[in-house]
Design a protein around this motif. Structure first.
Motif, PDB file in Angstrom:
ATOM      1  N   ALA A 211     -53.274   9.024  59.153  1.00 40.99           N
ATOM      2  CA  ALA A 211     -52.553  10.177  58.616  1.00 40.99           C
ATOM      3  C   ALA A 211     -53.319  11.478  58.840  1.00 40.99           C
ATOM      4  CB  ALA A 211     -52.285   9.984  57.126  1.00 40.99           C
ATOM      5  N   ALA A 212     -54.646  11.383  59.000  1.00 38.51           N
ATOM      6  CA  ALA A 212     -55.489  12.571  59.185  1.00 38.51           C
ATOM      7  C   ALA A 212     -55.604  13.005  60.646  1.00 38.51           C
ATOM      8  CB  ALA A 212     -56.879  12.305  58.622  1.00 38.51           C
ATOM      9  N   GLU A 213     -54.981  12.274  61.556  1.00 42.13           N
ATOM     10  CA  GLU A 213     -55.054  12.623  62.977  1.00 42.13           C
ATOM     11  C   GLU A 213     -54.127  13.804  63.260  1.00 42.13           C
ATOM     12  OE1 GLU A 213     -53.992   9.096  65.081  1.00 42.13           O
ATOM     13  OE2 GLU A 213     -55.947   8.143  64.789  1.00 42.13           O
ATOM     14  N   ILE A 214     -54.691  14.933  63.596  1.00 37.89           N
ATOM     15  CA  ILE A 214     -53.901  16.139  63.851  1.00 37.89           C
ATOM     16  C   ILE A 214     -53.239  16.041  65.220  1.00 37.89           C
ATOM     17  CG2 ILE A 214     -53.985  18.646  64.103  1.00 37.89           C
ATOM     18  CD1 ILE A 214     -56.466  18.564  62.234  1.00 37.89           C
ATOM     19  N   ASP A 215     -51.925  16.181  65.238  1.00 34.19           N
ATOM     20  CA  ASP A 215     -51.126  16.122  66.464  1.00 34.19           C
ATOM     21  C   ASP A 215     -51.331  14.815  67.217  1.00 34.19           C
ATOM     22  OD1 ASP A 215     -49.886  18.553  66.006  1.00 34.19           O
ATOM     23  OD2 ASP A 215     -51.390  19.685  67.125  1.00 34.19           O
ATOM     24  N   GLY A 216     -51.440  13.714  66.466  1.00 35.95           N
ATOM     25  CA  GLY A 216     -51.578  12.410  67.097  1.00 35.95           C
ATOM     26  C   GLY A 216     -50.270  11.807  67.543  1.00 35.95           C
ATOM     27  N   SER A 217     -49.141  12.452  67.207  1.00 34.32           N
ATOM     28  CA  SER A 217     -47.832  11.901  67.551  1.00 34.32           C
ATOM     29  C   SER A 217     -46.890  12.996  68.035  1.00 34.32           C
ATOM     30  CB  SER A 217     -47.207  11.208  66.337  1.00 34.32           C
ATOM     31  OG  SER A 217     -45.879  10.806  66.608  1.00 34.32           O
ATOM     32  N   PRO A 218     -46.061  12.703  69.060  1.00 35.80           N
ATOM     33  CA  PRO A 218     -45.054  13.661  69.506  1.00 35.80           C
ATOM     34  C   PRO A 218     -43.705  13.443  68.828  1.00 35.80           C
ATOM     35  CG  PRO A 218     -45.160  11.871  71.071  1.00 35.80           C
ATOM     36  CD  PRO A 218     -46.155  11.541  69.973  1.00 35.80           C
ATOM     37  N   THR A 219     -43.632  12.523  67.878  1.00 36.87           N
ATOM     38  CA  THR A 219     -42.367  12.117  67.275  1.00 36.87           C
ATOM     39  C   THR A 219     -41.996  13.007  66.105  1.00 36.87           C
ATOM     40  OG1 THR A 219     -42.801   9.821  67.906  1.00 36.87           O
ATOM     41  CG2 THR A 219     -41.128  10.191  66.209  1.00 36.87           C
ATOM     42  N   VAL A 220     -40.717  13.395  66.048  1.00 32.45           N
ATOM     43  CA  VAL A 220     -40.200  14.201  64.944  1.00 32.45           C
ATOM     44  C   VAL A 220     -39.033  13.450  64.304  1.00 32.45           C
ATOM     45  CG1 VAL A 220     -39.154  16.386  64.254  1.00 32.45           C
ATOM     46  CG2 VAL A 220     -40.854  16.338  66.103  1.00 32.45           C
ATOM     47  N   PRO A 221     -39.199  12.923  63.094  1.00 32.59           N
ATOM     48  CA  PRO A 221     -38.070  12.286  62.412  1.00 32.59           C
ATOM     49  C   PRO A 221     -37.068  13.328  61.921  1.00 32.59           C
ATOM     50  CG  PRO A 221     -40.184  11.475  61.568  1.00 32.59           C
ATOM     51  CD  PRO A 221     -40.456  12.723  62.360  1.00 32.59           C
ATOM     52  N   VAL A 222     -35.782  13.072  62.187  1.00 31.89           N
ATOM     53  CA  VAL A 222     -34.710  13.949  61.738  1.00 31.89           C
ATOM     54  C   VAL A 222     -33.727  13.128  60.925  1.00 31.89           C
ATOM     55  CG1 VAL A 222     -33.438  13.632  63.916  1.00 31.89           C
ATOM     56  CG2 VAL A 222     -32.927  15.602  62.458  1.00 31.89           C
ATOM     57  N   LEU A 223     -33.215  13.687  59.835  1.00 34.79           N
ATOM     58  CA  LEU A 223     -32.294  12.975  58.960  1.00 34.79           C
ATOM     59  C   LEU A 223     -30.868  13.110  59.491  1.00 34.79           C
ATOM     60  CD1 LEU A 223     -31.908  11.380  56.337  1.00 34.79           C
ATOM     61  CD2 LEU A 223     -31.658  13.592  55.145  1.00 34.79           C
ATOM     62  N   ARG A 224     -30.261  11.958  59.777  1.00 38.55           N
ATOM     63  CA  ARG A 224     -28.872  11.930  60.242  1.00 38.55           C
ATOM     64  C   ARG A 224     -28.152  10.742  59.613  1.00 38.55           C
ATOM     65  NH1 ARG A 224     -30.505  12.996  66.521  1.00 38.55           N
ATOM     66  NH2 ARG A 224     -30.514  15.284  66.456  1.00 38.55           N
ATOM     67  N   ASP A 225     -27.054  11.023  58.925  1.00 35.79           N
ATOM     68  CA  ASP A 225     -26.217   9.972  58.337  1.00 35.79           C
ATOM     69  C   ASP A 225     -27.029   9.010  57.459  1.00 35.79           C
ATOM     70  OD1 ASP A 225     -23.972  10.970  59.707  1.00 35.79           O
ATOM     71  OD2 ASP A 225     -24.512   9.859  61.500  1.00 35.79           O
ATOM     72  N   GLY A 226     -27.885   9.555  56.628  1.00 39.19           N
ATOM     73  CA  GLY A 226     -28.615   8.747  55.666  1.00 39.19           C
ATOM     74  C   GLY A 226     -29.803   7.983  56.206  1.00 39.19           C
ATOM     75  N   ALA A 227     -30.236   8.310  57.425  1.00 35.54           N
ATOM     76  CA  ALA A 227     -31.399   7.624  58.001  1.00 35.54           C
ATOM     77  C   ALA A 227     -32.194   8.609  58.851  1.00 35.54           C
ATOM     78  CB  ALA A 227     -30.958   6.449  58.857  1.00 35.54           C
ATOM     79  N   PHE A 228     -33.481   8.349  58.952  1.00 31.90           N
ATOM     80  CA  PHE A 228     -34.317   9.132  59.852  1.00 31.90           C
ATOM     81  C   PHE A 228     -34.389   8.441  61.203  1.00 31.90           C
ATOM     82  CE2 PHE A 228     -35.961  10.986  55.918  1.00 31.90           C
ATOM     83  CZ  PHE A 228     -36.018  12.322  56.291  1.00 31.90           C
ATOM     84  N   CYS A 229     -34.234   9.222  62.255  1.00 34.70           N
ATOM     85  CA  CYS A 229     -34.396   8.721  63.605  1.00 34.70           C
ATOM     86  C   CYS A 229     -35.224   9.729  64.385  1.00 34.70           C
ATOM     87  CB  CYS A 229     -33.051   8.485  64.280  1.00 34.70           C
ATOM     88  SG  CYS A 229     -31.986   9.945  64.331  1.00 34.70           S
ATOM     89  N   ALA A 230     -35.727   9.319  65.527  1.00 30.23           N
ATOM     90  CA  ALA A 230     -36.552  10.213  66.345  1.00 30.23           C
ATOM     91  C   ALA A 230     -35.677  11.282  66.978  1.00 30.23           C
ATOM     92  CB  ALA A 230     -37.275   9.415  67.417  1.00 30.23           C
ATOM     93  N   LEU A 231     -36.102  12.532  66.853  1.00 29.80           N
ATOM     94  CA  LEU A 231     -35.332  13.653  67.422  1.00 29.80           C
ATOM     95  C   LEU A 231     -35.379  13.612  68.947  1.00 29.80           C
ATOM     96  CD1 LEU A 231     -33.773  16.266  66.678  1.00 29.80           C
ATOM     97  CD2 LEU A 231     -35.962  17.461  66.832  1.00 29.80           C
TER      98      LEU A 231
END
Length: 217
Positions: A197-217
């Motif tokens: 969790a402390a890794e800065i910019d360790g992931s390119p993934t952005v979760p977005v909320l759509r229809d009651g669930a988070f998916c990758a943008l």
């Protein structure tokens, strides 16, 4: 005769493009925003950012069990019609880029509310949200990354979070593990989760909320 303008609260940060508050109560205090970034570093935002790579993550009872606050903030923000993203230290730059892309798509200045989920004392569901250093730093990382992309008309509250992250960036790993939330997870044997969790910019993934669930943008 012109209609009177809607009343403006001194606490709604409506004068600013980038705003920052705490918990559901803070979300309600702010003026409605086009984009809401929910920051719950330990553990909702960070764990969902990793999980959505394998498919959607439902915003259901299990999600609420993982987070006392993050899931509830996201759910309420979604009902308000905003584009809801999850931000954390791991994906701060990716989230800022997604917001910049949304602003380009809209073709106008886009308002952003960065909401720190905060923490409640275990066993006190009705307790006020307490300051959680990990969420303050995570929000600051997102706000800093927005500024790099010239989305920098920040409220004082947002500016303070951004400066806190910039000033403490080199100490983020220690601060997360030493924080109350970090110590709680360490006691559960989740040291690796805190480290990731402390890794800065360790992931390119952005979760977005759509229809009651988070998916990758």
């Amino acid at each position: 005769m012109s209609s009177s303008a809607a009343p403006v609260s001194p606490f709604d940060q409506s004068r600013y493009q980038v705003r920052c508050e705490w918990g559901q109560e803070g979300l309600r205090r702010l003026a409605p925003a086009d984009v809401v970034v929910v920051v719950d570093v330990l553990r909702f935002s960070s764990s969902v950012t990793e999980a959505v790579a394998d498919g959607p993550v439902a915003l259901d009872e299990r999600a609420h069990a993982v987070s006392r606050n993050g899931a509830a903030v996201a759910e309420e923000a979604g009902r308000g019609g905003a584009l809801v993203l999850l931000g954390c230290l791991r994906n701060a730059s990716a989230v800022a880029e997604a917001v910049a892309a949304e602003q380009r798509r809209r073709g106008r200045r886009t308002s952003i509310a960065v909401i720190c989920a905060g923490e409640r004392v275990p066993g006190a569901a009705d307790a006020p949200v307490r300051f959680a250093v990990e969420d303050h730093l995570g929000a600051g990382a997102v706000i800093d990354a927005l500024g790099i992309r010239a989305i920098d008309h920040t409220s004082p509250e947002a500016a303070a979070a951004g400066e806190a992250f910039r000033g403490l960036r080199s100490a983020v790993r220690h601060l997360l593990s030493a924080s109350g939330s970090g110590q709680e997870l360490l006691e559960r044997g989740a040291a690796e989760e805190v480290r990731r969790a402390a890794e800065i910019d360790g992931s390119p993934t952005v979760p977005v909320l759509r229809d009651g669930a988070f998916c990758a943008l």
